[in-house]
Design an enzyme around this catalytic site. Structure first.
Site, PDB file in Angstrom:
ATOM      1  N   PHE A 131     -83.354  50.285 -92.930  1.00  0.00           N
ATOM      2  CA  PHE A 131     -83.339  50.012 -91.495  1.00  0.00           C
ATOM      3  C   PHE A 131     -82.870  51.207 -90.674  1.00  0.00           C
ATOM      4  O   PHE A 131     -83.151  51.309 -89.472  1.00  0.00           O
ATOM      5  CB  PHE A 131     -82.471  48.779 -91.196  1.00  0.00           C
ATOM      6  CG  PHE A 131     -80.988  49.052 -91.119  1.00  0.00           C
ATOM      7  CD1 PHE A 131     -80.359  49.253 -89.904  1.00  0.00           C
ATOM      8  CD2 PHE A 131     -80.212  49.091 -92.268  1.00  0.00           C
ATOM      9  CE1 PHE A 131     -79.000  49.496 -89.823  1.00  0.00           C
ATOM     10  CE2 PHE A 131     -78.853  49.332 -92.205  1.00  0.00           C
ATOM     11  CZ  PHE A 131     -78.238  49.536 -90.973  1.00  0.00           C
ATOM     12  N   LYS A 132     -82.155  52.131 -91.314  1.00  0.00           N
ATOM     13  CA  LYS A 132     -81.654  53.294 -90.576  1.00  0.00           C
ATOM     14  C   LYS A 132     -82.790  54.127 -89.979  1.00  0.00           C
ATOM     15  O   LYS A 132     -82.599  54.836 -88.985  1.00  0.00           O
ATOM     16  CB  LYS A 132     -80.802  54.172 -91.501  1.00  0.00           C
ATOM     17  CG  LYS A 132     -79.613  53.466 -92.152  1.00  0.00           C
ATOM     18  CD  LYS A 132     -78.551  53.083 -91.149  1.00  0.00           C
ATOM     19  CE  LYS A 132     -77.393  52.336 -91.798  1.00  0.00           C
ATOM     20  NZ  LYS A 132     -76.513  53.158 -92.610  1.00  0.00           N
ATOM     21  N   ASP A 133     -83.981  54.048 -90.576  1.00  0.00           N
ATOM     22  CA  ASP A 133     -85.127  54.788 -90.037  1.00  0.00           C
ATOM     23  C   ASP A 133     -85.462  54.357 -88.614  1.00  0.00           C
ATOM     24  O   ASP A 133     -85.996  55.145 -87.826  1.00  0.00           O
ATOM     25  CB  ASP A 133     -86.370  54.582 -90.907  1.00  0.00           C
ATOM     26  CG  ASP A 133     -86.262  55.246 -92.274  1.00  0.00           C
ATOM     27  OD1 ASP A 133     -85.713  56.360 -92.347  1.00  0.00           O
ATOM     28  OD2 ASP A 133     -86.744  54.650 -93.258  1.00  0.00           O
TER      29      ASP A 133
ATOM     30  N   THR B  41     -77.917  56.049 -94.329  1.00  0.00           N
ATOM     31  CA  THR B  41     -77.878  56.910 -93.150  1.00  0.00           C
ATOM     32  C   THR B  41     -78.276  58.336 -93.510  1.00  0.00           C
ATOM     33  O   THR B  41     -79.029  58.983 -92.783  1.00  0.00           O
ATOM     34  CB  THR B  41     -76.467  56.910 -92.520  1.00  0.00           C
ATOM     35  OG1 THR B  41     -76.212  55.624 -91.968  1.00  0.00           O
ATOM     36  CG2 THR B  41     -76.365  57.943 -91.402  1.00  0.00           C
TER      37      THR B  41
END
Length: 475
Positions: A116-118, A149
């Site tokens: 999800f960090k993308d 991250t």
């Protein structure tokens, strides 16, 4: 829109100033002076924008409320450049997957590093490149990662003009896949530093360097951790996108369950709720490192030391100092910067904890702000992964399993529960195999990644040594 520090410094700054700065000079985190308010008419318009124009256009609508020092056409182009099917593997960008009655999983792991960090990091890379080119400057990013991250930042920043990345990570504590995603990068502007310690040691290094204002200014140190407001702001968008997909009318409420370590992801949900998004509950799901669950149950925020930070099968949440928690406490305490400084500055440094259990504001965490919490263990993780696959034919990663397990404890009839996906199962294959007896699907581009040559420095948790490395590489 202007921004102030959580610790009382009232110097007001614009977005592009804090984009490159990271921490405020007094050690606090930047927050908007007020949250823009969204009414039903705006939600109706955004619903139409999302369905007819897509995620990038919704991102522009939300970001433009907070960013007024980038021309609108440029900001729109940056959003369009970031959120594409080519980058995220689907034109929907963040599709909802129905799990069972009233429960959905929001797919946030379609980006280049499968986490999800993308969602935020791809935008942050484009914002950095844009603003540095506009100023004719360079930026040295110092970051800390517990797993996702780092790879998201490095893949977003590799090859970017005017940017170097110095990424610290806890030596030996990430999954083999996570390590390979980072350490196999050979780009000259990427520096991987494996710290002998835990994630909190890495995070402490970033804060110590950022608080040395002379060094920070001389070497133009910036951050990509969620202490950077721009990254958290980008995450606000997918709460609105999830809400739009889970509802057909604006009056309906939705709850979100968020696997939580550093409090950045769920803090974005808090921001969305404060803007007026009809959120019922924000469910904080922790693993065995349950500092956040302990606070929302008891009112006591108690930081653990390195020896008491557990190494778990959801390693991206192996955190016991939740940096973004300060942002929520700032709101919880009525934006009393002096009190926040006393709690997070002098207080934590002396005692390692603070206690709000007797303060009337503690009850507001749930009653006013919607926060509830729960904890998941390795055994819970295995059970949830197994049950989700057997009952629904869906394979989930360990962190998403934590979020789902706690979500199911906080269901409300008639209120959709959206669980935020953390990563694809391949990133934590060993635990998935333990639960299911089979390997998760590995995207073709990651075949053999663990065997690639690695470029990484192993160092002690020593701030002067990290500074010396930055000095040498920035000559």
């Amino acid at each position: 829109m202007q921004y102030i520090s959580t610790r009382g410094n009232q110097d007001r700054k614009r977005f592009c100033e804090i984009l490159l700065e990271g921490l405020a000079p007094d050690g606090g985190l930047y927050m908007p002076v007020a949250y823009p308010q969204v009414d039903d008419a705006t939600l109706t318009r955004w619903r139409k924008v999302y369905h007819e124009q897509g995620y990038a256009s919704l991102a522009f609508e939300i970001l433009s409320l907070y960013i007024d020092d980038i021309p609108a056409d440029d900001l729109r182009a940056l959003c369009a450049k970031t959120y594409t099917a080519e980058v995220f593997g689907t034109g929907e960008i963040v599709p909802l997957r129905h799990l069972q009655d009233g429960v959905w999983i929001e797919a946030l792991s379609n980006g280049p590093t499968l986490a999800f960090k993308d969602m935020a990091m791809q935008l942050l890379g484009n914002l950095f490149e844009y603003e540095l080119a506009r100023r004719g400057e360079e930026l040295n990013i110092l970051g800390a990662t517990s797993g996702d991250t780092g790879s998201a930042a490095e893949h977003a920043m590799r090859g970017k003009k005017g940017v170097r990345v110095f990424m610290t990570s806890p030596h030996g504590r990430m999954s083999p896949f996570q390590q390979a995603q980072m350490f196999s990068l050979q780009d000259a502007n990427i520096y991987n530093i494996a710290i002998k310690g835990v994630f909190d040691d890495c995070q402490d290094i970033v804060k110590a360097v950022s608080n040395d204002l002379e060094f920070k200014r001389k070497y133009k140190i910036g951050t990509v951790n969620s202490i950077n407001w721009a990254r958290l702001l980008a995450q606000v968008v997918y709460y609105f996108a999830g809400y739009i997909q889970a509802t057909e009318q604006n009056s309906q409420k939705v709850s979100f369950s968020v696997p939580s370590g550093n409090f950045g992801n769920v803090c974005a949900g808090h921001v969305a709720r404060q803007m007026g998004l009809p959120v019922d509950k924000l469910v904080v799901a922790t693993n065995e490192n349950d500092v956040l669950d302990e606070f929302f149950r008891t009112g006591v925020y108690r930081v653990r030391g390195t020896a008491d930070t557990h190494e778990t099968s959801s390693p991206s949440m192996d955190i016991s100092k939740a940096s973004n928690f300060e942002r929520f406490v700032f709101d919880l305490l009525g934006r009393d910067g002096a009190r926040v400084k006393a709690l997070f500055g002098e207080g934590l440094s002396k005692t390692g904890q603070f206690d709000l259990s007797a303060d009337p504001v503690f009850a507001q965490a749930a009653a006013k702000y919607g926060f509830v919490s729960g904890k998941s263990t390795h055994a819970n993780r295995l059970d949830t992964i197994r049950a989700t696959y057997e009952q629904h034919g869906m394979m989930i990663d360990t962190h998403t399993a934590d979020g789902l397990k706690v979500a199911l404890e906080h269901l409300t009839a008639g209120v959709p529960m959206v669980v935020l996906e953390t990563a694809l199962p391949i990133k934590f294959a060993a635990t998935v195999v333990e639960a299911l007896g089979r390997d998760p699907v590995r995207p073709a581009q990651f075949e053999g990644i663990e065997a690639l040559p690695k470029r990484v420095l192993v160092m002690d948790a020593d701030v002067p040594a990290i500074k010396a490395l930055i000095e040498r590489e920035c000559v």
